[in-house]
Write a protein that holds these residues in place. Sequence first.
Motif, PDB file in Angstrom:
ATOM      1  N   GLN A 484       0.821  -1.198   0.000  1.00  0.00           N
ATOM      2  CA  GLN A 484       0.000   0.000   0.000  1.00  0.00           C
ATOM      3  C   GLN A 484       0.868   1.265   0.000  1.00  0.00           C
ATOM      4  O   GLN A 484       2.025   1.235   0.406  1.00  0.00           O
ATOM      5  CB  GLN A 484      -0.912   0.002   1.217  1.00  0.00           C
ATOM      6  N   GLY A 490       0.453   9.329   0.047  1.00  0.00           N
ATOM      7  CA  GLY A 490      -0.024   8.514  -1.055  1.00  0.00           C
ATOM      8  C   GLY A 490       1.049   8.064  -2.021  1.00  0.00           C
ATOM      9  O   GLY A 490       0.734   7.507  -3.079  1.00  0.00           O
ATOM     10  N   ARG A 515       2.336  -0.866  -5.954  1.00  0.00           N
ATOM     11  CA  ARG A 515       2.007   0.463  -6.467  1.00  0.00           C
ATOM     12  C   ARG A 515       3.276   1.203  -6.881  1.00  0.00           C
ATOM     13  O   ARG A 515       4.310   1.077  -6.245  1.00  0.00           O
ATOM     14  CB  ARG A 515       1.252   1.283  -5.425  1.00  0.00           C
ATOM     15  N   ARG A 541       0.516   5.063  -8.563  1.00  0.00           N
ATOM     16  CA  ARG A 541       0.547   5.726  -7.265  1.00  0.00           C
ATOM     17  C   ARG A 541      -0.855   6.153  -6.867  1.00  0.00           C
ATOM     18  O   ARG A 541      -1.669   6.540  -7.708  1.00  0.00           O
ATOM     19  CB  ARG A 541       1.454   6.949  -7.317  1.00  0.00           C
ATOM     20  N   ALA A 542      -1.105   6.138  -5.580  1.00  0.00           N
ATOM     21  CA  ALA A 542      -2.448   6.475  -5.100  1.00  0.00           C
ATOM     22  C   ALA A 542      -2.731   7.966  -5.179  1.00  0.00           C
ATOM     23  O   ALA A 542      -3.883   8.377  -5.337  1.00  0.00           O
ATOM     24  CB  ALA A 542      -2.621   5.992  -3.667  1.00  0.00           C
ATOM     25  N   ASN A 543      -1.685   8.802  -5.068  1.00  0.00           N
ATOM     26  CA  ASN A 543      -1.949  10.240  -4.966  1.00  0.00           C
ATOM     27  C   ASN A 543      -2.172  10.912  -6.310  1.00  0.00           C
ATOM     28  O   ASN A 543      -2.841  11.945  -6.388  1.00  0.00           O
ATOM     29  CB  ASN A 543      -0.817  10.940  -4.212  1.00  0.00           C
ATOM     30  N   ASP A 545      -2.106   8.808  -9.641  1.00  0.00           N
ATOM     31  CA  ASP A 545      -2.314   7.811 -10.696  1.00  0.00           C
ATOM     32  C   ASP A 545      -1.146   7.694 -11.663  1.00  0.00           C
ATOM     33  O   ASP A 545      -1.301   7.211 -12.784  1.00  0.00           O
ATOM     34  CB  ASP A 545      -3.597   8.115 -11.486  1.00  0.00           C
TER      35      ASP A 545
END
Length: 708
Positions: A484, A490, A515, A541-543, A545
């Motif tokens: 994660q 993020g 990720r 990446r979560a923050n 994309d």
Amino acid sequence: MSPVPRSILWVLVFAFLGCDDGGVTTDTGPGPDGAADAGLAVTPPDIPWLDVGVPPIGLTPCPEGWRDVTGGDVTECHPYPEGGAETCATGDAHFPGEPGCRAIGDSCPTGDYATTLPSGDRILYVLAGAAAGGDGSIASPYAGLSDVNWNSATAGTTVALGKGTYEGTMALRAGAHVVGACAAETIITGTDSPIPSVVTVTNAGVPAVIENLAIAGASQWGVRVESGRSLDLRGVRVSGASQIGMVAVGTGTAVTLTDVVIEGTLRGGASAFGALFVQDGAQAEVVRVLVRGNEGQGLFADGIGTRVTLTDVAVQGGAPAFGTGLGSRGVTAQGGARLEASRLLVSTVRDVGIFLGETDTAVILTDTVVENTQPRSGDARGGRGIDVRAGGFLEASRVLLSENREAGFAAVEEGTAAVLTDVVVRDTQPQQSDRRHGVGVGVRLGASLEASRVLVSGNRAEGIFVAGAGTAVTLADAVIQDTQPRESDGLFGRGIEVLDGATFGATRVLVSRSREQAVLALGTGATVTFADVVVRDTLPRANDDFGGGAIGAQSEARIEGERVLVEGARGLGVMAAAGGMVNLRDVTVSGVELTACASTTCPDDGFGYGVAAVSGALRLERFHVLHAATCGVFVAPIDLFGEDPVPAMDPSIDLVSGVISDSEIGACVQVDGYDLDRLQDDVQYRDNGTSLNVTMLPVPGVVDAIEP
């Protein structure tokens, strides 16, 4: 470097593709089935358990009395029922591996004295509230501890303590036997005198024995055994002692604890404090013991020759230590001690669950759970599950590390070594102070780790982090999945990262749903060696994309591998950048998509390249690259248009015996005068929209390292 002149572009195109009556050949292969139709034999990864999804991690069969925990990728084992340990009445305890509360030692009798007094012994009776002047007989018992002549209570003498509360201390001779009625109703409170502990043993010989009583609320240490003396505790509760619950010190000193609870030890102004200390060559055998809610250390082993064996032990909770809220440790071994534990639970302690360090220190764990380690209360940092450092050695099998903080497992410093077999490290949480980290497995600064049959799942920032010259990790039959992003920003969420001179070897490994980057080698001397490796479904990446690359080497790092499969990456499948080198044999790279942000916030950085050399060197032999969103193969300087490009080497790709198929463009070449023969040694370009493109496409940059 300025853009390549158009006239040179056309020369490159025709040299690469060839002409037929003035037309461009766009497909040099015989059919739609790629490598198989071309006669190419790419050997796939040989991972017997791949279809199942995880290796045969042997946490089961669970120890007797432990609960099977199903529903995850691996059946886990836990020593308590689903609701956790029961809250018990005073004098009772819920020991690990047992169904619920029971008496600590024997149950309370209906009369004043235990019903299990040894036959054949001389028995001295003591009963709180008895008339003064008793002679120690059952008809005329002593009224208090001070009435007993402890010097005469030698081997063959039993002191029977009846129900009640007793102020005072006990200085036991070797072989003396003290039996209370039960731990709930026979209570010794110690004394305010300068005597350092409630219980001592005064001479060497056969062990003194204490059974079925409590030492509660004493303003001194609970128990002290030293100088080669011996003591057995059976069915004893030590509660609320000052500074130390129990200490055994010195060569030849030996203690045995069975059905014992040590809880609520208070600091009392001392610099060393906690539940159980075994030091300087002493020996301890600890069976069915609860250590809970103590300040400072839970179980502490220190010194050359010190030996501790734990069986069916739970270490739970722990108040802030050192008077500043810095933390508490569940189990510590240091200074050359050796500790062996089987069926051990360490839960909700502060700072570190299990800590070991210093040369010649060794810890051997089997059937162990370390869970929910909490941060230090003073600075909200820490929370590691297992921490090995300063030359210590750990051997662990059938171990679960779950929901700890900062790092599930950490090995640090030269000479430190660990061997993990049948281990799950999952759901490590970020450091509370800054919401960073949350690494599953971290090995740094010259430490070494050998791990096999391992699941690293649902951790944060990085699944496995390896850094520093001399650091070495070998991994076999392992899954790193669902890493994660950092909670703070993020970013990251990488499966495996190898930095700055570290070496990493992997055999039969699956890396899935990472990720930003699944596998990254970065920095001079960083080396990764693969055999039978699958990298699947890397996410952005979560923050923002961005990212989602599968395998990358940069900044003079090196990756060597054989039998490698990459499926479902985003942006980049395999990349060598900024002096990085990648050399793979029997490799398939399939389904590299554009980065997720290509349709929104990063339209110029969609990439979609199967394999790429960006001022790095990449070589593939026996390969298939297929279904790349943009380029099957991409080669370019790191800064194509800058006045001062910064490649560590001229970019290069060498392809031998392979197929590039079903991609928008087979090969994208952005190097002036590149030798296109290096892309054509027994290579088929098949069913691509275009086989070669030399227009200016976006050039990937380098990836940032995560700080140690």
